[in-house]
Scaffold this active site. Structure first.
Site, PDB file in Angstrom:
ATOM      1  N   CYS A  41      17.552   5.424  -2.398  1.00 53.61           N
ATOM      2  CA  CYS A  41      17.368   6.328  -3.538  1.00 53.61           C
ATOM      3  C   CYS A  41      18.432   7.425  -3.574  1.00 53.61           C
ATOM      4  CB  CYS A  41      15.961   6.903  -3.552  1.00 53.61           C
ATOM      5  SG  CYS A  41      15.421   7.697  -2.027  1.00 53.61           S
ATOM      6  N   ASN A  49      13.096   8.926  -7.741  1.00 47.07           N
ATOM      7  CA  ASN A  49      13.438   8.164  -6.540  1.00 47.07           C
ATOM      8  C   ASN A  49      12.634   6.877  -6.387  1.00 47.07           C
ATOM      9  OD1 ASN A  49      11.400  10.394  -5.969  1.00 47.07           O
ATOM     10  ND2 ASN A  49      11.071   9.062  -4.201  1.00 47.07           N
ATOM     11  N   SER A  61       0.818  -1.218   0.000  1.00 46.32           N
ATOM     12  CA  SER A  61       0.000   0.000   0.000  1.00 46.32           C
ATOM     13  C   SER A  61       0.851   1.267   0.000  1.00 46.32           C
ATOM     14  CB  SER A  61      -0.941   0.013   1.211  1.00 46.32           C
ATOM     15  OG  SER A  61      -0.189   0.029   2.414  1.00 46.32           O
ATOM     16  N   GLY A  62       2.152   1.132   0.238  1.00 47.17           N
ATOM     17  CA  GLY A  62       3.030   2.300   0.239  1.00 47.17           C
ATOM     18  C   GLY A  62       3.461   2.682  -1.163  1.00 47.17           C
ATOM     19  N   ALA A 111       6.582   2.676  -2.506  1.00 42.37           N
ATOM     20  CA  ALA A 111       7.553   1.761  -3.107  1.00 42.37           C
ATOM     21  C   ALA A 111       6.864   0.491  -3.612  1.00 42.37           C
ATOM     22  CB  ALA A 111       8.644   1.410  -2.098  1.00 42.37           C
TER      23      ALA A 111
END
Length: 349
Positions: free
Chosen positions: A152, A316, A15-16, A18
């Site tokens: 990143c 990123n 859910s994030g 990344a």
């Protein structure tokens, strides 16, 4: 293409930003079949409710990590420390583990303790992981089953400096690098610093010294020169623009810097050397890289002082996180390295 040509993928912590970015790229990858995405808070909710850009691209619903089934590839997109504490559970579920967090990037448990202020939960496993920077570790990534994806900011610093340090083009002096960083690098959880009235229009120094990515950059770069990083938050959502200040020996010129980049990166599919004599796009700009897996690198010399300013730009979330994860997987599984990463970016953006 038949299903047996594909590898099944489970994304833990999807859910994030990344995990969502890995999912976006994986859905467009001909050899990856995402079968599960977990989120404790969003279990039972369609993935597209959290990642609305994926409407119509997937019918998956989030499930709890406790309900994780086996998959060929387990992608861990979890908060720092979470993956390492339960790594044995994830290893039991999949042959290939890709960790997007910092849990397995550092090889030395002592450096890990100094960097993160705590002992590593499984120090005996650190040597099993390949640092997921394809430009530096292509050979080690072939056939790898444990990939620790790079940070990143560290990625933007490493890629700018690596050829010059490898070929001895820089003097053994302190290198000072500043990163202008988009807000998505802080993750999807809200905080005082991400509150819109505080963030919008702000250029805020948030890590003048002691940035955690310093340790992995020092681990990866040849020569072990003193490296000093400063991070500044910007109003952009995506992107990092890094400027690094270094010094070259007397008698060296632009041509030596250019030659070093060409020699080391000449065949790299995702490195572009930006050196244009005129126009507004003379130097790297993260705006042109949103959604892409490119790292654009530029430089400018001050002949009077021997200082060279190195510039690198990345997205990123892609080249800095999920993109180099896919690139590393492509190498590990002997697929064409650019598979699923062909997006060229937008202009204007």
């Amino acid at each position: 293409m038949s299903m047996h040509d594909q590898k099944t993928v489970a994304i833990v912590g999807g859910s994030g930003y990344a995990g969502g970015e890995f999912l976006r790229l994986a859905l467009n990858h001909p050899h990856l079949n995402v079968t599960q995405v977990t989120s404790e808070r969003n279990a039972g909710t369609p993935v597209s409710m959290v990642h609305p850009n994926l409407r119509g691209r997937t019918n998956l619903k989030f499930r709890k990590a406790a309900d994780l089934d086996e998959a060929d590839i387990i992608v861990l997109a979890l908060p720092h420390g979470s993956a390492a504490k339960k790594i044995a559970e994830y290893e039991a579920k999949g042959k290939i583990i890709v960790d997007l967090s910092a849990d397995f990037r550092l090889k030395d448990p002592e450096i890990y303790r100094a960097t993160y202020g705590e002992d590593h939960p499984t120090p005996e496993k650190l040597g099993e992981w390949v640092y997921g920077n394809p430009e530096l570790h292509r050979e080690e990534l072939r056939g790898a089953t444990r990939i620790a994806c790079a940070g990143c900011f560290a990625t933007s610093v490493i890629l700018a400096l690596y050829p010059l340090l490898k070929l001895g083009v820089l003097l053994p002096k302190d290198i000072i690098a500043t990163g202008l960083v988009g807000s998505s690098a802080a993750g999807a959880s809200a905080s005082d610093s991400s509150h819109h009235p505080e963030r919008a229009g702000s250029l805020r120094v948030y890590k003048p010294v002691g940035h955690r990515h310093t340790a992995e950059a020092q681990q990866e770069l040849p020569g072990h020169f003193p490296l000093h990083l400063t991070a500044i938050s910007t109003p952009r959502v995506r992107g990092i623009l890094t400027t690094a200040h270094a010094w070259i020996p007397d008698g060296y010129s632009d041509r030596d810097v250019w030659s070093a980049y060409r020699e080391v990166y000449g065949a790299e599919p995702f490195i572009r050397i930006v050196k244009v004599a005129k126009g507004i796009h003379r130097y790297p700009d993260p705006m042109l890289l949103d959604g892409t897996n490119y790292c654009d690198i530029g430089f400018e010399m001050d002949q009077d002082t021997g200082r060279v300013v190195l510039m690198s730009a990345i997205d990123n979330l892609v080249k800095g996180t999920a993109g180099h994860a896919i690139q590393s997987l492509n190498i590990a599984l002997d697929w064409p390295e650019t598979t699923g990463l062909e997006f060229a970016g937008l202009h204007p953006a």
